[in-house]
Design an enzyme around this catalytic site. Structure first.
Site, short mmCIF file in Angstrom:
data_model
loop_
_atom_site.label_atom_id
_atom_site.label_comp_id
_atom_site.label_asym_id
_atom_site.label_seq_id
_atom_site.Cartn_x
_atom_site.Cartn_y
_atom_site.Cartn_z
N HIS A 386 0.88 -1.25 0.01
CA HIS A 386 0.05 0.13 0.09
C HIS A 386 0.85 1.37 0.16
O HIS A 386 0.31 2.32 0.16
CB HIS A 386 -1.02 -0.05 1.40
CG HIS A 386 -2.17 -1.15 0.97
ND1 HIS A 386 -3.44 -0.77 0.59
CD2 HIS A 386 -1.97 -2.21 1.66
CE1 HIS A 386 -4.08 -1.78 0.71
NE2 HIS A 386 -3.43 -2.85 1.40
N LYS A 583 0.68 14.59 0.76
CA LYS A 583 -0.54 14.97 0.36
C LYS A 583 -0.81 16.60 0.07
O LYS A 583 -1.95 16.80 -0.56
CB LYS A 583 -1.73 14.46 1.16
CG LYS A 583 -1.66 12.89 1.50
CD LYS A 583 -2.46 12.54 2.54
CE LYS A 583 -2.42 10.85 2.76
NZ LYS A 583 -3.22 10.04 2.11
N THR A 685 -8.51 6.63 -1.92
CA THR A 685 -10.08 6.20 -2.16
C THR A 685 -10.82 7.20 -1.74
O THR A 685 -12.18 7.22 -2.25
CB THR A 685 -10.15 4.95 -1.18
OG1 THR A 685 -9.66 5.64 0.12
CG2 THR A 685 -9.72 3.79 -1.63
N LYS A 689 -14.68 8.46 -3.39
CA LYS A 689 -15.82 8.76 -2.60
C LYS A 689 -16.38 10.36 -3.12
O LYS A 689 -17.76 10.41 -3.23
CB LYS A 689 -15.54 8.72 -1.01
CG LYS A 689 -15.15 7.26 -0.50
CD LYS A 689 -14.33 7.39 0.75
CE LYS A 689 -13.60 6.06 0.96
NZ LYS A 689 -12.75 6.08 1.87
#
Ligand code: NBG
Length: 859
Positions: A386, A583, A685, A689
């Site tokens: 991951h 991020k 993910t 969403k």
């Protein structure tokens, strides 16, 4: 009392059985399984009295929630028992999904939805003067995960059950989950997550299912019937006790098992110590043993090299394997066929020690020969990677490993010795390769590379998005890929459409269902039928009204949580995820500051008013991430107080991002921020969403963004920033972030403002570490992508002003998102890696969900 009501229900059933037919008229429903509103109301009252010893006029909100939860659980247990019986009878091949985290989210709503009794429950509660919404809002979620990895595991369990695949989730029952985040003076403060304080109605403790977990000590060799054998003499033993939670599929009878282990002392009280006055010593073992599952390490994607963490990993791998072996042998099966019964998926390297543990169990406990055991082990496991971040790849220093798992160290050495022999034979003279592939990293403090152990012991290895898998094969696991390419495959992540659309966004779900039927809930590709509707003005109006309603609801919630009022008619620009430099929440923050400067300078600037929303937790030990949280809150302070920004720009940091809060946020977003440095986010993910709830994405070509963009169409996605290849080239050329500062006036204004204390009430030192990191190293290329990001945000603003065009794209995003259902991902795992087929469950003619009309006014 309880027994009596059960006996009465039993008597009713017997009468039916004896006469051979059911009573006339509507069937008398069993109080524990019936799905009609009347039966649910009766069962609720029964539970309130007999399980909780309460009566309605004194029942607290928690009592009410518990009574309904128990009512729902009874209906799950019925399905769960049938499922377990069927798997046992059929000896079904089963996947054991081993994960250190399962971020389940609230259970009540999803179970009602999957049972098909949301309407019936709402009606039953209404008859008792209770609002179902209040009970749903009251539920505290199990915080047994920190981010995407744990949430993925939870989506996978729900899909497995929906697809009727025999599966058991194995993990740990942390007493304290991921911390609750409070914001004080703009800083993150971690508050203990006491999620079990008021009881957990969804779990069933299994005090009789326990396993011993040895730790520490040393090993001894001996000979038995002429065979060399090893015995492990641990210096400590912890006991694992099973706690089971049923995981129900959508409108199917299948309810699979999530089994979480709690650590307990073998002997929780030492009378000898107590009698000699050593009261502390009397409970010492209990305290030390229970520490093992006390708390979840809150480090999404960061390693944690603590002894306790290694013990946790071994603890749950050891209990889970022993349990699977027990299940396999229940009907007398040979241990040699273990891998026909179970395939074990390793969710990242956290459970990778299971490879050495199974080998140990087979050789030391079940007396198989080494090669025979290794053949079984190698066929049992599969491994999902991951992350590519080198600092996140788990390693355990040899001294710690030896002190905790002395037998496993010997096994790892033996495996490594044999493995490296085959590597040498394949690549004669390539010593560098041998060193690279070794299970042991010999540089610095010698350590065990858990990803290598996972690869060696697995028959399938996968990444979680196409780009990630390609990079994995080209970088971190390159040698392993060259060695055994047939083991590798990609499995792009997916999400549960039940939780992240049907449950979180009921208004959009109904609009979609009215338009195309409800088939999309189990076959998300059916959303395609929405495409032509993007051209219908009426449908677009309805679509927009739904989004407007969701935004108004989020605005209310944000005002309640933060005191900041925002206008639902502004562009909701949202970034919610763990806070991490890769991020790049700070890239978003730089844009907000720049926008604020521009608006101050040019009051007539024609850009749509924006509300920029952030949420996410920072790992408690990750200083730079915590400083980013402070930065966002400081920007919010300045912007929200500035009269010149009123009606034009607002910034909100929504505290304590978790599944429950997420379910309010995704449906209200217009713009989804997926702006990680290309090559760093394995999949993401949240990106799925948001898009499934009609947000447009502004994003880099990273993780699953690449595939989302491909599917929704490049014209419906705001792509910006350097690609993986361009970044590699820039790195090669020598990246100098200071040059960007020099060359870009807007960047200069923002960074200089930040450095001078403009955003920190004049405290020039506060954000200095951030500014310095950006100017001197900028390891995540924030400044390199800044210009492109600002330009892309400009394009966002322009399109948002064209209401019709924006809504059309929003509809197309949803219509084309079907691929990102976790159902599709799970089907691929079943087909390519697990070789598992569905095993439908027969409930003996009982309805699986509330029949139409039984719940008048069903939502
Ligand atoms: C995370 C990645 C995400 C990915 C999830 C689920 C870890 C180690 N990895 O990009 O950062 O979506 O896993 O696959 O937490």
């Amino acid at each position: 009392m309880k027994r009596e009501s059960r006996a009465m229900a039993g008597r009713g059933r017997k009468r039916v059985a004896r006469s051979g037919r059911r009573p006339e008229g509507p069937r008398a429903e069993d109080i524990r399984t019936g799905l009609s509103p009347e039966t649910i109301a009766r069962a609720y009252r029964d539970n309130l009295y007999y399980l909780q010893a309460r009566f309605p006029s004194v029942a607290t909100l928690n009592d009410q929630y518990m009574a309904l939860a128990y009512t729902v659980r009874d209906r799950l247990l019925h399905r769960w028992v049938r499922t377990a019986e069927t798997y046992r009878e059929r000896e079904s091949r089963t996947v054991g999904y081993l994960s250190a985290e399962f971020l389940l989210g609230p259970q009540l709503g999803l179970n009602l939805l999957n049972l098909g009794i949301e309407g019936a429950a709402r009606e039953a509660m209404a008859c008792l003067g209770i609002r179902l919404e209040d009970l749903l809002e009251h539920e505290e979620e199990p915080g047994l995960g920190g981010g995407g990895l744990g949430r993925l595991a939870a989506c996978f369990l729900e899909s497995l059950a929906t697809l009727e695949i025999p599966a058991i989730g194995y993990g740990m029952r942390y007493e304290f989950g991921i911390f609750d985040q409070a914001i004080r003076d703009g800083w993150q403060v971690e508050v203990t997550d006491k999620w079990l304080r008021l009881g957990n109605p969804w779990e069933v403790p299994r005090p009789e299912i326990t396993f011993s977990v040895p730790l520490g000590g040393h090993t001894e060799s001996y000979t038995e019937e002429g065979q060399y054998r090893v015995r492990w003499i641990p210096d400590r033993v912890v006991r694992g006790v099973a706690y089971d939670t049923p995981i129900l599929g959508y409108r199917v009878p299948t309810a699979n098992l999530l089994r979480l282990w709690k650590a307990e002392a073998v002997e929780s009280f030492d009378f000898q110590s107590f009698n000699t006055g050593d009261y502390y010593g009397a409970v010492l073992e209990k305290v030390v043993s229970e520490n093992t599952t006390k708390v979840l390490y809150p480090n999404d994607g960061l390693p944690q090299g603590k002894r306790l963490r290694l013990e946790q990993q071994y603890f749950f791998a050891c209990c889970s394997l022993q349990d699977m072996i027990r299940l396999h042998r229940q009907k007398g099966a040979d241990i040699r066929t273990f891998d026909r019964k179970f395939v074990v998926q390793l969710n990242d390297t956290h459970p990778a020690i299971a490879v050495a543990e199974l080998q140990r169990l087979l050789v030391d406990e079940h007396r198989l020969g080494w090669d025979e055991a290794w053949a079984i082990t190698g066929r049992t496991f599969a491994y999902t990677n991951h992350t590519l971040l080198p600092e996140a790849l788990e390693r355990w220093g040899i001294p710690l490993f030896a002190a905790t798992l002395p037998r496993h160290l010997e096994i790892v050495y033996e495996l490594n010795h044999r493995f490296l022999e085959t590597v040498r034979r394949r690549y004669p003279g390539d010593g560098a390769r041998v060193a690279r592939m070794s299970l042991i990293d010999e540089g610095g403090e010698r350590s065990i590379r858990m990803a290598h152990l996972a690869c060696l012991g697995s028959r399938g290895i996968n990444g979680v998005a196409r780009l990630h898998t390609a990079l994995l094969q080209a970088s971190v696991l390159r040698d392993f890929h060259q060695f055994a390419p047939e083991k590798f495959s990609n499995k792009t992540n997916g999400i549960s459409p039940r939780r992240f659309l049907a449950l979180s966004n009921p208004a959009l779900a109904s609009l979609i269902t009215e338009a195309i039927g409800e088939g999309w809930m189990r076959d998300l590709e059916q959303l395609r039928a929405l495409e032509p509707l993007a051209e219908q003005a009426e449908f677009r109006r309805a679509w927009r009204a739904v989004k407007r309603g969701n935004k108004a609801a989020l605005a209310d919630l944000m005002r309640a949580r933060t005191g900041v009022g925002v206008d639902p008619d502004t562009l909701f620009d949202v970034q919610v995820k763990r806070i991490h430099e890769y991020k790049r929440q700070h890239l978003n923050a730089l844009h907000v500051m720049a926008l604020c400067y521009r608006l101050r300078r040019d009051p007539g600037l024609r850009v749509p008013p924006r509300t920029v929303v952030f949420a996410g937790k920072a790992a408690p030990g990750y200083y730079q991430a915590k400083l980013i949280v402070k930065l966002i809150n400081s920007i919010a302070e300045v912007v929200n107080r500035d009269p010149a920004m009123a009606d034009r720009l607002k910034v909100v940091f929504f505290p304590d991002f978790n599944v429950k809060n997420a379910q309010h946020i995704y449906p209200a977003a217009d713009l989804s921020e997926q702006i990680s440095t290309a090559g760093m986010e394995a999949s993401g993910t949240g990106n799925m969403k948001f898009a499934l709830n009609g947000a447009l994405t502004i994003g880099t070509l990273d993780g699953a963004n690449v595939e989302i963009r491909e599917r929704v169409g490049a014209e419906n996605f705001f792509r910006f920033g350097l690609t993986v290849e361009e970044l590699a080239e820039l790195r090669g050329r020598g990246y100098r972030p200071r040059d960007r500062h020099e060359a870009d006036a807007s960047l200069r204004e923002v960074l200089d403002g930040l450095a001078s204390g403009d955003w920190a009430c004049g405290d020039a030192g506060l954000f200095e570490p951030l500014v310095r990191s950006l100017l001197e190293h900028d390891p995540f290329f924030v400044l390199a992508d800044y210009g492109a990001y600002v330009a892309s945000q400009e394009a966002v603003g322009q399109l948002y002003a064209e209401v019709d065009a924006w809504v059309r794209r929003s509809i197309l995003n949803v219509a084309r998102l079907g691929y990102f259902s976790a159902d599709r991902t799970i089907r691929e795992y079943c087909r390519d890696i697990w070789q598992i087929e569905r095993v439908p469950i027969d409930l003996g003619g009982e309805p699986v969900h509330c029949p139409e009309g039984a719940a008048a006014g069903a939502a």
